[in-house]
Design a protein around this motif. Structure first.
Motif, short mmCIF file in Angstrom:
data_model
loop_
_atom_site.label_atom_id
_atom_site.label_comp_id
_atom_site.label_asym_id
_atom_site.label_seq_id
_atom_site.Cartn_x
_atom_site.Cartn_y
_atom_site.Cartn_z
N PHE A 348 0.78 -1.20 0.00
CA PHE A 348 0.01 0.11 -0.18
C PHE A 348 0.98 1.35 -0.01
O PHE A 348 2.14 1.28 0.40
CB PHE A 348 -0.99 0.11 1.15
N ARG A 349 0.19 2.31 -0.39
CA ARG A 349 0.79 3.63 -0.40
C ARG A 349 0.23 4.66 0.74
O ARG A 349 -1.03 4.76 0.84
CB ARG A 349 0.75 4.29 -1.68
N ASN A 350 0.95 5.51 1.04
CA ASN A 350 0.55 6.37 1.82
C ASN A 350 0.40 7.78 1.25
O ASN A 350 1.17 8.21 0.82
CB ASN A 350 1.60 6.80 3.13
N THR A 351 -0.85 8.31 1.17
CA THR A 351 -1.03 9.32 0.37
C THR A 351 -1.75 10.80 1.08
O THR A 351 -2.05 11.54 0.58
CB THR A 351 -2.28 9.21 -0.64
N GLN A 352 -1.45 10.18 2.47
CA GLN A 352 -2.06 11.75 3.38
C GLN A 352 -1.28 11.89 4.40
O GLN A 352 -1.22 12.95 5.01
CB GLN A 352 -3.40 11.22 3.79
N TYR A 353 -0.58 10.79 5.10
CA TYR A 353 -0.06 11.13 6.44
C TYR A 353 1.53 11.62 6.27
O TYR A 353 2.36 10.96 5.47
CB TYR A 353 -0.10 9.76 7.07
N THR A 354 1.80 12.76 7.14
CA THR A 354 3.29 12.91 7.19
C THR A 354 4.12 11.96 7.97
O THR A 354 5.02 11.90 7.94
CB THR A 354 3.23 14.46 7.68
N ASN A 355 3.18 11.35 8.86
CA ASN A 355 3.86 10.35 9.82
C ASN A 355 3.70 9.07 9.43
O ASN A 355 2.48 8.52 9.32
CB ASN A 355 3.45 10.55 11.20
N SER A 356 4.86 8.36 8.84
CA SER A 356 4.79 7.04 8.42
C SER A 356 4.34 5.86 9.19
O SER A 356 3.69 4.98 8.64
CB SER A 356 6.16 6.65 7.77
N ALA A 357 4.63 5.96 10.82
CA ALA A 357 4.07 5.22 11.53
C ALA A 357 2.49 5.19 11.77
O ALA A 357 1.71 4.17 11.59
CB ALA A 357 4.59 5.19 12.89
N GLN A 358 1.89 6.42 11.48
CA GLN A 358 0.58 6.79 11.56
C GLN A 358 -0.23 5.84 10.44
O GLN A 358 -1.29 5.35 10.61
CB GLN A 358 0.07 8.15 11.57
N ALA A 359 0.48 5.90 9.20
CA ALA A 359 -0.11 5.49 8.10
C ALA A 359 -0.06 3.80 8.42
O ALA A 359 -1.09 3.20 7.88
CB ALA A 359 0.72 5.65 6.93
N ILE A 360 1.00 3.24 9.00
CA ILE A 360 0.89 1.86 9.23
C ILE A 360 -0.18 1.65 10.19
O ILE A 360 -0.90 0.42 10.22
CB ILE A 360 2.44 1.39 9.64
N GLY A 361 -0.51 2.30 11.23
CA GLY A 361 -1.41 2.10 12.19
C GLY A 361 -2.75 1.98 11.65
O GLY A 361 -3.83 1.39 12.14
N ARG A 362 -2.84 2.99 10.64
CA ARG A 362 -4.53 2.82 10.09
C ARG A 362 -4.73 1.89 9.32
O ARG A 362 -5.77 1.30 9.22
CB ARG A 362 -4.47 4.24 9.24
N ALA A 363 -3.81 1.46 8.69
CA ALA A 363 -3.78 0.12 7.81
C ALA A 363 -4.21 -0.82 8.67
O ALA A 363 -5.08 -1.83 8.23
CB ALA A 363 -2.65 -0.20 6.87
N THR A 364 -3.45 -1.26 9.76
CA THR A 364 -3.64 -2.15 10.51
C THR A 364 -4.95 -2.17 11.18
O THR A 364 -5.76 -3.12 11.30
CB THR A 364 -2.49 -2.13 11.67
N ARG A 365 -5.53 -0.92 11.53
CA ARG A 365 -6.77 -1.02 12.20
C ARG A 365 -7.97 -1.32 11.10
O ARG A 365 -8.72 -2.01 11.46
CB ARG A 365 -6.99 0.35 12.72
N ILE A 366 -7.58 -1.01 9.84
CA ILE A 366 -8.60 -1.49 8.85
C ILE A 366 -8.57 -2.75 8.67
O ILE A 366 -9.68 -3.62 8.49
CB ILE A 366 -8.30 -0.75 7.42
N LEU A 367 -7.48 -3.39 8.69
CA LEU A 367 -7.44 -5.01 8.49
C LEU A 367 -8.06 -5.56 9.68
O LEU A 367 -8.81 -6.67 9.37
CB LEU A 367 -5.97 -5.52 8.36
N THR A 368 -8.23 -5.11 10.65
CA THR A 368 -8.89 -6.00 11.83
C THR A 368 -10.41 -5.67 11.63
O THR A 368 -11.24 -6.59 12.07
CB THR A 368 -8.52 -5.04 13.21
#
Length: 714
Positions: A348-368
């Motif tokens: 996946f690509r992060n198109t919105q977040y300046t914080n790379s870890a926050q993008a990973i956290g959002r992806a993880t939340r969605i997968l759950t």
């Protein structure tokens, strides 16, 4: 001070500052600023000080202060940056009216460096050693050692100075070995950019000092004895110095704004405005205005054993569509996905977040929320904007459920996660929803040129159209077209040059490129092996050059060190920036070393050949904060002699970038970035190739993720 003078002078721009950076290993100094002294006052020179004299205090780590002070035909614009708790850097751009017959409007650039020898404690004062105007024309050049001690609401300062600070009631240099025959500092006719180390702490010395009193919580009264005789201004009849005593008052707003008035050298009124903020602090909007993240979906006991969903027709395709839709709503783009009964892999690509870890956290939340309960292992592969798989992050779903609400759950989740190289490729076919991908946009652009003696800031404003086409991951076609609507960068003075004119004709490009094809290129990004990243770019690479560029980067996922090599064949474009070229071409490139030193400090060393054919090296240092604000400086030295280089002696400058998210609190990757050079010359000139590898790759590697992981569940 006359109003018309002030209006004419306000064209001088306050420029972001810092020329010198330090190692991050310096220990954080004990902070002595206590109420009512929440922060030091700044002088009319824009540094911690009294009125015209410096003080021994330092500001808080990472403080940025912008000061405009005006008196008697002089305007000083200063940017101050507390680089580390002990080291601070200053850039100053001043205007002096009627400085000489040949230069009735004189603009001066100067740099300062300060080092806090000892922070203030209950028993010892703060002591600072400073260099003022150490690489400019020398108009403000001077050195000092100064101490400041606080006694409740009273603050006392005393110091000894040389150069400008040793010009009033001076005495023989107490440093003995440095007391040679030098009595006055020669003023240069232009900014040579050279460090005049042979003049530092030489010649006569003088004492200065003063007292400050905090009246209430927001008013500071100041009286000082100045050791500055204003020799250059007095000799030209610009100043009538009647007394070494200066008096002033400051009103300090709680939002970082200070307003001051002063009475200088017995004859002139002055005003000063300073704004201070700290980029380490988040936006004033608590928590920002981010949309709330999806809740982590908790599985029911025993639900993980149910694999019935795997028997349904098209279940994987349905899940892929659901993930893609949820990602899109949360500022992510799904490039590829594969799922089985126990695990899911997503690119996946992060198109919105300046914080790379926050993008990973959002992806993880969605997968759950989307994945069936039996899927226990999440394998996330963040992809750079250019299509490179940067790393592979493996998380256990049960860990996510356990830690998402734990007091230190973010850091525990990082300890349990596996961050590894994304090589070899996972082999998942790209999503037909994601490729081919075409994007375009239209909007305003602003180009700026600084420090032209006749006009400090020149601007071009117009409309820019950009487009990109990515038929498959890592293969990119991109271009941009500009139409200037108004501006005056083409009126910039023409510099003479003893070198090939690789950059000093920039005014001709600005003048003739009313409608300009600024870029048009094809780029291929690829992974040639473990820990290796590659790029090949061909086309019109920037407004002044086209050609071919190749780059190879070695960057282990867990390492703070990276090495790179880049080779370019560049040919100079026509001034009107259409499809034509001029006769000049060059083979150039460099070997690069990158190091993430922690605490936001990043170091880069490039060694190689530059556009004019000269060989040398560029050192770059910057500091990046958690909110994405980045401030840095660079300097380039090559085999070109200082005299042949011309004004400035060598290439140097300041860089800064500010994401709009830090200003507005909204989620966006758009921002404002500038490189500010005192003088643009031909020596040490680099090629502005788009899409270089390091910055995109490092954002998803262990050191960068670790520094930002605190926002993983935000």
């Amino acid at each position: 001070m006359k109003i018309d003078r002030f209006k004419r002078c306000t064209r001088c721009a306050s420029i972001m500052a810092t020329l010198i950076a330090s190692t991050a290993s310096l220990a954080h100094a004990e902070q002595s600023a206590q109420e009512p002294w929440s922060r030091p006052t700044l002088s009319f020179m824009g540094v911690p000080g009294l009125i015209d004299m410096p003080s021994g205090n330092a500001m808080s780590d990472a403080d940025l202060a912008f000061t405009v002070g005006s008196f008697d035909g002089t305007v000083r614009n200063t940017a101050y940056f507390q680089i580390t708790p002990r080291i601070s850097g200053v850039f100053r751009y001043s205007y002096i009216k009627d400085f000489s017959v040949t230069q009735p409007k004189y603009y001066d650039r100067s740099f300062d460096l300060r080092y806090l020898l000892t922070p203030e404690t209950s028993s010892i004062p703060a002591v600072t050693i400073g260099l003022q105007d150490f690489g400019g024309t020398g108009i403000y050049a001077g050195e000092y050692i100064v101490a400041t001690k606080t006694f409740g609401r009273l603050r006392a300062t005393g110091g000894i100075g040389w150069g400008r600070f040793g010009s009033y009631n001076g005495f023989d240099n107490p440093l003995g070995a440095l007391s040679d025959k030098l009595k006055t500092r020669p003023t240069k006719t232009g900014d040579t950019g050279q460090l005049e180390t042979g003049q530092w702490f030489r010649g006569d010395a003088a004492l200065f000092g003063g007292l400050q009193y905090q009246l209430g919580d927001q008013i500071v009264l100041t009286a000082e004895y100045s050791s500055d005789a204003y020799d250059a201004e007095t000799a030209r009849g610009l100043i009538d110095q009647k007394s070494p005593l200066n008096f002033g008052a400051s009103y300090r707003f709680r939002n970082g704004l200070d307003v001051s008035a002063a009475y200088l050298y017995g004859s002139e009124a002055a005003v000063r405005v300073t704004y201070t903020f700290n980029p380490k602090n988040p936006t004033n909007r608590p928590g920002g205005v981010d949309p709330a993240p999806p809740l982590v979906a908790m599985r029911a006991p025993g639900a993980a054993a149910d694999l019935g969903w795997t028997q349904r027709a098209n279940s994987a395709e349905i899940l892929r569509g659901n993930v893609a839709e949820a990602f899109s709503k949360n500022g992510l783009r799904l490039d590829a996905m594969a799922v089985d009964g126990r695990s899911v892999q997503v690119r996946f690509r992060n198109t919105q977040y300046t914080n790379s870890a926050q993008a990973i956290g959002r992806a993880t939340r969605i997968l759950t929320n989307v994945m069936p309960a039996s899927v226990e292992t999440f394998v996330l592969t963040p992809v750079t904007a250019n299509g490179l798989s940067a790393s592979r992050i493996t998380l256990a779903r049960s860990d996510v459920e356990e830690l998402v609400h734990a007091p230190d759950g973010a850091w525990q989740s990082l300890a349990r996660a596996d961050v590894s190289d994304a090589y070899p490729p996972d082999g998942i076919a790209p999503s037909q929803r994601a490729f081919p991908d075409f994007n375009w946009g239209i909007g305003p652009y602003l180009s700026a040129t600084y420090f032209d003696p006749s006009q400090p800031v020149r601007l071009d404003l117009g409309v820019e159209v950009t487009a990109s086409y990515e038929p498959q991951p890592g293969l990119l076609f991109e271009g941009s077209l500009r139409r200037r609507v108004l501006g005056n960068r083409g009126e910039l003075r023409s510099y003479s040059s003893k070198l090939q004119r690789v950059r000093t004709d920039s005014n001709l490009y600005a003048r003739d490129g009313e409608t300009a094809l600024t870029t048009l290129f094809a780029a291929k990004y690829f992974r040639p092996g473990e820990d290796l990243y590659g790029r090949l770019t061909v086309g019109y690479l920037e407004s002044m050059y086209g050609g071919v560029s190749g780059e190879l980067l070695w960057k282990p996922v867990a390492s703070r060190l990276a090495l790179g090599v880049e080779a370019n064949y560049a040919r100079q474009r026509d001034f009107d920036q259409d499809f034509g070229f001029q006769d000049y071409d060059v083979v150039m490139g460099h070997v690069s070393t990158y190091y993430d030193a922690g605490n936001g400090f990043n170091y880069q060393l490039d060694v190689g050949r530059y556009l004019a054919g000269d060989w040398g090296a560029t050192v770059s240092i910057d500091r990046e904060f958690d909110n994405g604000i980045r401030i840095g400086a660079f300097a380039t030295l090559t085999e070109v002699p200082f005299d042949d280089f011309g004004e400035g002696s060598f290439d140097k400058g300041i860089t800064f970038s500010v994401p709009l998210s830090a200003l507005t609190g909204t989620l966006t990757q758009f921002g404002i970035g500038r490189t500010v050079r005192p003088v643009l010359r031909d020596g040490g000139a680099g090629l502005s190739v788009p899409g270089r590898l390091y910055e995109g790759v490092r954002a998803y590697h262990q050191p960068a993720l670790q520094s930002k992981w605190g926002r993983v569940w935000r």
